[in-house]
Write a protein that holds these residues in place. Structure first.
Motif, PDB file in Angstrom:
ATOM      1  N   VAL A  23       0.845  -1.204   0.000  1.00  0.00           N
ATOM      2  CA  VAL A  23       0.000   0.000   0.000  1.00  0.00           C
ATOM      3  C   VAL A  23       0.875   1.246   0.000  1.00  0.00           C
ATOM      4  O   VAL A  23       0.642   2.200  -0.756  1.00  0.00           O
ATOM      5  CB  VAL A  23      -0.942   0.000   1.222  1.00  0.00           C
ATOM      6  CG1 VAL A  23      -1.786   1.280   1.237  1.00  0.00           C
ATOM      7  CG2 VAL A  23      -1.848  -1.219   1.214  1.00  0.00           C
ATOM      8  N   ILE A  24       1.905   1.234   0.841  1.00  0.00           N
ATOM      9  CA  ILE A  24       2.801   2.390   0.921  1.00  0.00           C
ATOM     10  C   ILE A  24       3.533   2.602  -0.399  1.00  0.00           C
ATOM     11  O   ILE A  24       3.769   3.741  -0.826  1.00  0.00           O
ATOM     12  CB  ILE A  24       3.799   2.212   2.088  1.00  0.00           C
ATOM     13  CG1 ILE A  24       3.048   2.248   3.425  1.00  0.00           C
ATOM     14  CG2 ILE A  24       4.877   3.284   2.052  1.00  0.00           C
ATOM     15  CD1 ILE A  24       3.902   1.889   4.619  1.00  0.00           C
ATOM     16  N   GLY A  25       3.885   1.501  -1.085  1.00  0.00           N
ATOM     17  CA  GLY A  25       4.568   1.619  -2.366  1.00  0.00           C
ATOM     18  C   GLY A  25       3.731   2.332  -3.404  1.00  0.00           C
ATOM     19  O   GLY A  25       4.201   3.247  -4.100  1.00  0.00           O
ATOM     20  N   VAL A  26       2.454   1.932  -3.527  1.00  0.00           N
ATOM     21  CA  VAL A  26       1.548   2.620  -4.458  1.00  0.00           C
ATOM     22  C   VAL A  26       1.359   4.073  -4.024  1.00  0.00           C
ATOM     23  O   VAL A  26       1.384   4.993  -4.847  1.00  0.00           O
ATOM     24  CB  VAL A  26       0.193   1.890  -4.514  1.00  0.00           C
ATOM     25  CG1 VAL A  26      -0.794   2.665  -5.390  1.00  0.00           C
ATOM     26  CG2 VAL A  26       0.366   0.477  -5.041  1.00  0.00           C
ATOM     27  N   GLN A  27       1.196   4.264  -2.736  1.00  0.00           N
ATOM     28  CA  GLN A  27       1.005   5.606  -2.172  1.00  0.00           C
ATOM     29  C   GLN A  27       2.188   6.520  -2.494  1.00  0.00           C
ATOM     30  O   GLN A  27       2.007   7.646  -2.972  1.00  0.00           O
ATOM     31  CB  GLN A  27       0.828   5.465  -0.664  1.00  0.00           C
ATOM     32  CG  GLN A  27       1.015   6.713   0.156  1.00  0.00           C
ATOM     33  CD  GLN A  27       1.069   6.382   1.641  1.00  0.00           C
ATOM     34  OE1 GLN A  27       0.306   5.562   2.138  1.00  0.00           O
ATOM     35  NE2 GLN A  27       1.977   7.017   2.354  1.00  0.00           N
ATOM     36  N   VAL A  52      -5.519  15.015  -8.463  1.00  0.00           N
ATOM     37  CA  VAL A  52      -4.679  13.961  -7.905  1.00  0.00           C
ATOM     38  C   VAL A  52      -5.165  13.519  -6.533  1.00  0.00           C
ATOM     39  O   VAL A  52      -5.042  12.342  -6.175  1.00  0.00           O
ATOM     40  CB  VAL A  52      -3.193  14.406  -7.840  1.00  0.00           C
ATOM     41  CG1 VAL A  52      -2.645  14.635  -9.237  1.00  0.00           C
ATOM     42  CG2 VAL A  52      -3.015  15.647  -6.985  1.00  0.00           C
ATOM     43  N   MET A  53      -5.719  14.412  -5.754  1.00  0.00           N
ATOM     44  CA  MET A  53      -6.231  14.020  -4.443  1.00  0.00           C
ATOM     45  C   MET A  53      -7.376  13.015  -4.572  1.00  0.00           C
ATOM     46  O   MET A  53      -7.438  12.006  -3.862  1.00  0.00           O
ATOM     47  CB  MET A  53      -6.692  15.247  -3.666  1.00  0.00           C
ATOM     48  CG  MET A  53      -5.577  16.155  -3.187  1.00  0.00           C
ATOM     49  SD  MET A  53      -4.479  15.398  -1.983  1.00  0.00           S
ATOM     50  CE  MET A  53      -5.566  15.290  -0.565  1.00  0.00           C
ATOM     51  N   VAL A  54      -8.288  13.279  -5.526  1.00  0.00           N
ATOM     52  CA  VAL A  54      -9.446  12.391  -5.704  1.00  0.00           C
ATOM     53  C   VAL A  54      -9.024  11.058  -6.314  1.00  0.00           C
ATOM     54  O   VAL A  54      -9.388   9.982  -5.827  1.00  0.00           O
ATOM     55  CB  VAL A  54     -10.506  13.081  -6.590  1.00  0.00           C
ATOM     56  CG1 VAL A  54     -11.641  12.104  -6.907  1.00  0.00           C
ATOM     57  CG2 VAL A  54     -11.055  14.315  -5.896  1.00  0.00           C
ATOM     58  N   VAL A  55      -8.246  11.113  -7.392  1.00  0.00           N
ATOM     59  CA  VAL A  55      -7.873   9.891  -8.101  1.00  0.00           C
ATOM     60  C   VAL A  55      -6.965   9.010  -7.248  1.00  0.00           C
ATOM     61  O   VAL A  55      -7.172   7.798  -7.142  1.00  0.00           O
ATOM     62  CB  VAL A  55      -7.184  10.240  -9.439  1.00  0.00           C
ATOM     63  CG1 VAL A  55      -6.653   8.982 -10.113  1.00  0.00           C
ATOM     64  CG2 VAL A  55      -8.161  10.953 -10.362  1.00  0.00           C
ATOM     65  N   ALA A  56      -5.970   9.618  -6.611  1.00  0.00           N
ATOM     66  CA  ALA A  56      -5.036   8.836  -5.800  1.00  0.00           C
ATOM     67  C   ALA A  56      -5.736   8.189  -4.610  1.00  0.00           C
ATOM     68  O   ALA A  56      -5.495   7.021  -4.284  1.00  0.00           O
ATOM     69  CB  ALA A  56      -3.892   9.736  -5.315  1.00  0.00           C
ATOM     70  N   GLY A  57      -6.635   8.924  -3.944  1.00  0.00           N
ATOM     71  CA  GLY A  57      -7.379   8.348  -2.831  1.00  0.00           C
ATOM     72  C   GLY A  57      -8.242   7.178  -3.259  1.00  0.00           C
ATOM     73  O   GLY A  57      -8.368   6.181  -2.537  1.00  0.00           O
TER      74      GLY A  57
END
Length: 438
Positions: free
Chosen positions: A55-59, A89-94
């Motif tokens: 998860v951290i890697g994708v994040q 980016v906030m919406v898509v990344a979340g």
């Protein structure tokens, strides 16, 4: 001029270093608290590390793309476009992280079995994994907010919020793990719930601060998405692949360590937490340096890029080598502080002696990779990440474990770090300089 550049780099990095120290410090304290519950809960938590790192890697991969894209747009003076990008980016990344978290929950039993977890450990892991995934999503959204602030040159607020969330977590940890009075606490899941509450508080504070900045926009988002998607994907895709390699390597290394027994898995888990704390300055540099490099890249300032990279390399090598030697000498006392089991303490002390000094070269490799993503060489950075893990680190780790058990494993891991750092700097200097701005 170098002194001035060093002062500016220090001002950009120290807030992030303090924040990273606080954030990773509470994770180490989490594991130290859990170690008091026994070897089985500590081993159960350790089996979740590779998937948490996934998860951290994708994040982090998405965060790198966010910071790089925004910093270049800001460097070119396109403020309106930067606002649109910030919202997208906030919406898509979340949403991407939410989907990943859901998949990890659905397929958890199969994944943990592949990692070598015994059937008797799965119920303990399952109780911890649900709140841990929730905390991972909240932490990712918080991290994307940090990336937005860093891209605008503000590293102080992310550093402060990391400290605040860490303090909240530390206050809640003993209460939720061990309980108070007649309430016996939640045990292992209590550590994850403490993190959920801490990140929720941090996210609320971040949203409050964002309301005071004109960094987001709700108009023209579809057109901006069409315009920016190719450039964002060209950074995010290789960056995510680079960041997904460590979780994959963590899965394979956990599988290797699992063949040595539950005690070795528990010691390896504590060493992994200690590694992230020991690399706090490097991790802070990988957050503060790329946006600056990206702005220089957007402005065509190649000379500043070259000087920044040389300065960062000297800082990383000097700090990490000094810290590594000091902690290696203090290995028995540090292991005693972190673990309640004599068997785990002995193996942890062994890992500390060999691994901590090698983080000087590992840190150098991490800085080069993060710079590559900021300077338009994402595939080169991805290649270096792959070589570090699958050519240098994992083969040395496996050969060492086959040669001499835990001692060989510690020596092999350290040798892999040294080889990776040496090769990364050689590639940077002599193959295709990342400081070359075209």
């Amino acid at each position: 001029m170098n002194a001035s550049l060093g002062c500016r780099l220090w001002r950009q990095t120290w807030p992030m270093a303090i924040g990273v120290m606080a954030l990773l410090g509470f994770q180490l304290v989490d594991s130290a608290f859990i170690a008091r519950l026994g070897t089985a809960p500590l081993a159960a938590q350790t089996f979740t590390f590779p998937l948490s790192f996934l998860v951290i890697g994708v994040q982090v991969g998405l965060g790198i793309a966010i910071a790089a894209q925004l910093s270049r747009v800001l460097g070119a003076g396109e403020r309106a476009r930067a606002r649109r990008l910030g919202s997208l980016v906030m919406v898509v990344a979340g949403s991407v992280i939410a989907l990943l978290v859901l998949l990890l929950w659905v397929f958890q039993s199969r994944l943990f079995s592949l990692l070598g977890a015994e059937t008797t450990s799965l119920p303990l892991i399952r109780a911890y994994w649900g709140p841990q995934l929730l905390s991972a999503w909240l932490g990712a959204v918080l991290y994307f907010g940090y990336s937005l602030f860093r891209a605008h040159g503000d590293t102080r607020l992310p550093g402060k919020l990391m400290v605040v969330t860490s303090l909240i977590n530390l206050a809640l940890d003993p209460l939720l793990i061990f309980g108070v009075g007649d309430w016996k606490g939640l045990g292992l899941p209590g550590a994850a719930w403490a993190t959920v509450l801490a990140f929720a508080c941090g996210l609320a504070m971040l949203v409050g601060r964002l309301a005071h900045h004109d960094w987001l926009s709700s108009s023209g988002l579809l057109a901006e998405a069409h315009r920016s998607a190719p450039g964002f994907a060209s950074i995010a895709a290789p960056a995510m692949v680079s960041q997904l390699m460590p979780p994959l390597a963590a899965m394979l290394s956990t599988r290797i360590v699992a063949t040595l027994g539950e005690t070795s898995v528990a010691a390896w888990g504590l060493a992994s937490r200690l590694e992230t704390v020991a690399l706090m300055l490097v991790l802070a540099l990988t957050m503060s340096l790329p946006p600056w490099l990206g702005r220089c890249h957007g402005a065509g300032d190649g000379e500043t890029i070259r000087r920044l990279m040389r300065l960062a390399a000297r800082v990383v090598l000097g700090w990490q080598l000094t810290l590594g030697i000091v902690l290696a000498l203090a290995a028995p006392w540090l292991a005693l502080l972190l673990s309640g089991s004599p068997e785990v303490r002995d193996e942890l002390a062994l890992l500390i002696r060999f691994l901590l000094p090698s983080y000087a070269l590992l840190g150098l490799c991490m800085v080069v990779v993060s710079a590559g993503n900021a300077l338009g060489w994402p595939f080169g950075a991805m290649l270096m990440s792959g070589v570090r893990l699958f050519v240098c680190y994992l083969p040395c780790l496996w050969l060492g474990s086959q040669w001499s058990g835990m001692t060989g494993l510690a020596i092999g891991a350290a040798l892999g770090n040294v080889l990776a750092g040496t090769l990364a700097w050689w590639l940077y200097r002599y193959r295709r300089p990342l400081s070359e701005v075209k």
